[in-house]
Design an enzyme around this catalytic site. Sequence first.
Site, PDB file in Angstrom:
ATOM      1  N   TYR A  72      -1.233  12.403  28.725  1.00 39.27           N
ATOM      2  CA  TYR A  72      -1.866  11.590  29.768  1.00 39.27           C
ATOM      3  C   TYR A  72      -2.376  12.455  30.924  1.00 39.27           C
ATOM      4  O   TYR A  72      -2.084  12.198  32.088  1.00 39.27           O
ATOM      5  CB  TYR A  72      -0.879  10.532  30.252  1.00 39.27           C
ATOM      6  CG  TYR A  72      -0.771   9.355  29.307  1.00 39.27           C
ATOM      7  CD1 TYR A  72      -1.165   8.084  29.690  1.00 39.27           C
ATOM      8  CD2 TYR A  72      -0.310   9.518  28.009  1.00 39.27           C
ATOM      9  CE1 TYR A  72      -1.083   7.006  28.821  1.00 39.27           C
ATOM     10  CE2 TYR A  72      -0.224   8.459  27.129  1.00 39.27           C
ATOM     11  CZ  TYR A  72      -0.605   7.205  27.535  1.00 39.27           C
ATOM     12  OH  TYR A  72      -0.533   6.147  26.668  1.00 39.27           O
ATOM     13  N   TYR A 185      -4.284   8.820  16.417  1.00 41.37           N
ATOM     14  CA  TYR A 185      -2.959   8.668  17.017  1.00 41.37           C
ATOM     15  C   TYR A 185      -1.992   9.721  16.504  1.00 41.37           C
ATOM     16  O   TYR A 185      -1.203  10.289  17.267  1.00 41.37           O
ATOM     17  CB  TYR A 185      -2.416   7.262  16.749  1.00 41.37           C
ATOM     18  CG  TYR A 185      -2.591   6.325  17.913  1.00 41.37           C
ATOM     19  CD1 TYR A 185      -1.555   6.050  18.789  1.00 41.37           C
ATOM     20  CD2 TYR A 185      -3.829   5.724  18.156  1.00 41.37           C
ATOM     21  CE1 TYR A 185      -1.721   5.189  19.862  1.00 41.37           C
ATOM     22  CE2 TYR A 185      -4.013   4.858  19.228  1.00 41.37           C
ATOM     23  CZ  TYR A 185      -2.951   4.597  20.078  1.00 41.37           C
ATOM     24  OH  TYR A 185      -3.125   3.757  21.157  1.00 41.37           O
ATOM     25  N   VAL A 234     -20.417 -10.512  36.128  1.00 41.31           N
ATOM     26  CA  VAL A 234     -21.678  -9.857  35.778  1.00 41.31           C
ATOM     27  C   VAL A 234     -22.065 -10.338  34.380  1.00 41.31           C
ATOM     28  O   VAL A 234     -21.299 -10.161  33.425  1.00 41.31           O
ATOM     29  CB  VAL A 234     -21.554  -8.328  35.818  1.00 41.31           C
ATOM     30  CG1 VAL A 234     -22.884  -7.670  35.428  1.00 41.31           C
ATOM     31  CG2 VAL A 234     -21.117  -7.865  37.207  1.00 41.31           C
ATOM     32  N   SER A 277     -12.962  -6.708  26.128  1.00 42.56           N
ATOM     33  CA  SER A 277     -11.682  -6.891  26.811  1.00 42.56           C
ATOM     34  C   SER A 277     -10.617  -7.220  25.779  1.00 42.56           C
ATOM     35  O   SER A 277     -10.764  -8.165  25.017  1.00 42.56           O
ATOM     36  CB  SER A 277     -11.759  -8.028  27.833  1.00 42.56           C
ATOM     37  OG  SER A 277     -10.471  -8.355  28.323  1.00 42.56           O
ATOM     38  N   THR A 485      -4.725   2.849  25.304  1.00 41.53           N
ATOM     39  CA  THR A 485      -3.943   3.642  26.247  1.00 41.53           C
ATOM     40  C   THR A 485      -4.634   3.615  27.611  1.00 41.53           C
ATOM     41  O   THR A 485      -5.859   3.517  27.698  1.00 41.53           O
ATOM     42  CB  THR A 485      -3.812   5.115  25.802  1.00 41.53           C
ATOM     43  OG1 THR A 485      -5.122   5.719  25.759  1.00 41.53           O
ATOM     44  CG2 THR A 485      -3.151   5.231  24.440  1.00 41.53           C
TER      45      THR A 485
END
Length: 529
Positions: A72, A185, A234, A277, A485
């Site tokens: 990360y 992954y 939007v 999303s 992630t």
Amino acid sequence: MTHAPQQPRAYFAGGGIASLAAAVFLIRDGGLPGENIHVLEELPLVGGAMDGGGEPAGYVSRGGRMLEDEAYTCVWNLLETIPTLTDDTLSVREEIRQFNIKWPTEAKARLIGEGTTVLDAADYGLDTHDRLELTRLLMLPEAVIGARRIEDFFSPHFFETNFWAMWRTTFAFQTWHSAVELRRYFLRFIQEFPRMHTLSGVRRTRLNQYDSIIRPVRAWLTSRGVRFEHGVRVVDADFTTEEDGTRRVHRLHLERDGQPETRDLAETDLAFLTIGSMTADASYGSDDRAPELIRDLRDGGWRLWETLAAKADDFGRPAAFHGNVDEAKWESFSLTMRSPLLLHRIEELSGNLPGTGALMTFKDSNWLMSVVVPHAPHFDGQPEDVYTLWGYGLFVDNDGDFIGKPMAEATGREILTELLGHLGMSDIEDEVAATTTVIPVMMPYITSQFAPRTPNDRPLVIPRGAANFAFLGQFTEIPEDVVFTVEYSVRGAMHAVYGLLGLPDEIPGIYHALADPKTAFGALKAALA
């Protein structure tokens, strides 16, 4: 008299972590005044999937993120900038580091079998054929793998192993998901192979991620004048294309509280458009009501991408991801407990104090249920005598082992009955139910980013010729990195800002565990054990 050139304005479609991170980078690294940045968000809160809070009936979060030191790099770069809400001399990054030193993760009951037997999760169960299949997938280039599924590369025995049970529930993989994503992954998190059974590589925030990350980031942005406009969706963007192929956004089409509106962009202005999303159309149940499964794309994120994708052949194919709800959906649930009884019994079974055990999976459950007991408090303002637990099920259409009906049709109380059955604690059901609120959440697109895909299904963060716009979120293409992630969203934000502004700053590299001989040997040793 000469006039100074107008400084660019930046507009963000959506207020998820990708947009918030990009706004930070615009100010911190690009020198853009905060008051020139507009975050246009249809919901009352920013943060996107990184939510969490106290509902009238109890605490709820749709999911939780397990961070990691090595992989990360962009997230840590962001959070080193942001002070906590309680101590402006302490960064969010440092708070996370200190919290995990004090409360390290060392799961002693990663897998629970029948009869509440704690399985030996250190025995991964891989045989020679499983290892050969795994190696073959790692060796194949993505172009050869294409849109094939995970189940196309492994024999039935592999899917029965402890290794697969732990891997799939840590990252929420289904056998019908993209083999390319599984390969990414494996390569991205191969350093976790030796510690999968304890999850000791997991790094958690002091509170839920909304309170520990989103709120401090928003506070930092607000203090610098960033303008958050809520109730704004939007719905479209107008583009111009010049003779040399340069493309620009010159107008945004909005709906503000349901009313149409336009926002014209100057040539120097910037547009950052979040597409798709994974928490779109999430619906909430209660103790006595199952959550609704919404299938008709009511959320603005998918509709915006559909509209944009029709304008250019390199803007992706959203239907490749939202087109099969039944292969993308699963359900989570949050328990708010006003008695410590259940947690004390879980502690006796698992051997872990709250916050130290990470994920506990009931390997043989029909729903493939997993739960996490966080350290308390997990929410800002949570009373000392209130406790929480989060869980999820991957197979929501299967009948439960104890209630005999699919998770998708179960009320919160019925989910509690199923959980207590797997824990071998049905004897305390009435007492626990009397002091517990369960809020289930159905998410029809939660693993849609894992859908089998082709290279053209996801657009680049900065498409060819884009001079003033970029795409953000989990449905853009960042070579070698892994979706689902926080790192993916933040890395994409960094690419977008640095690319559009032409900044010389280096984006932190993607961590390659196999480049470190010690790490590679440890992963190999674990796989061969």
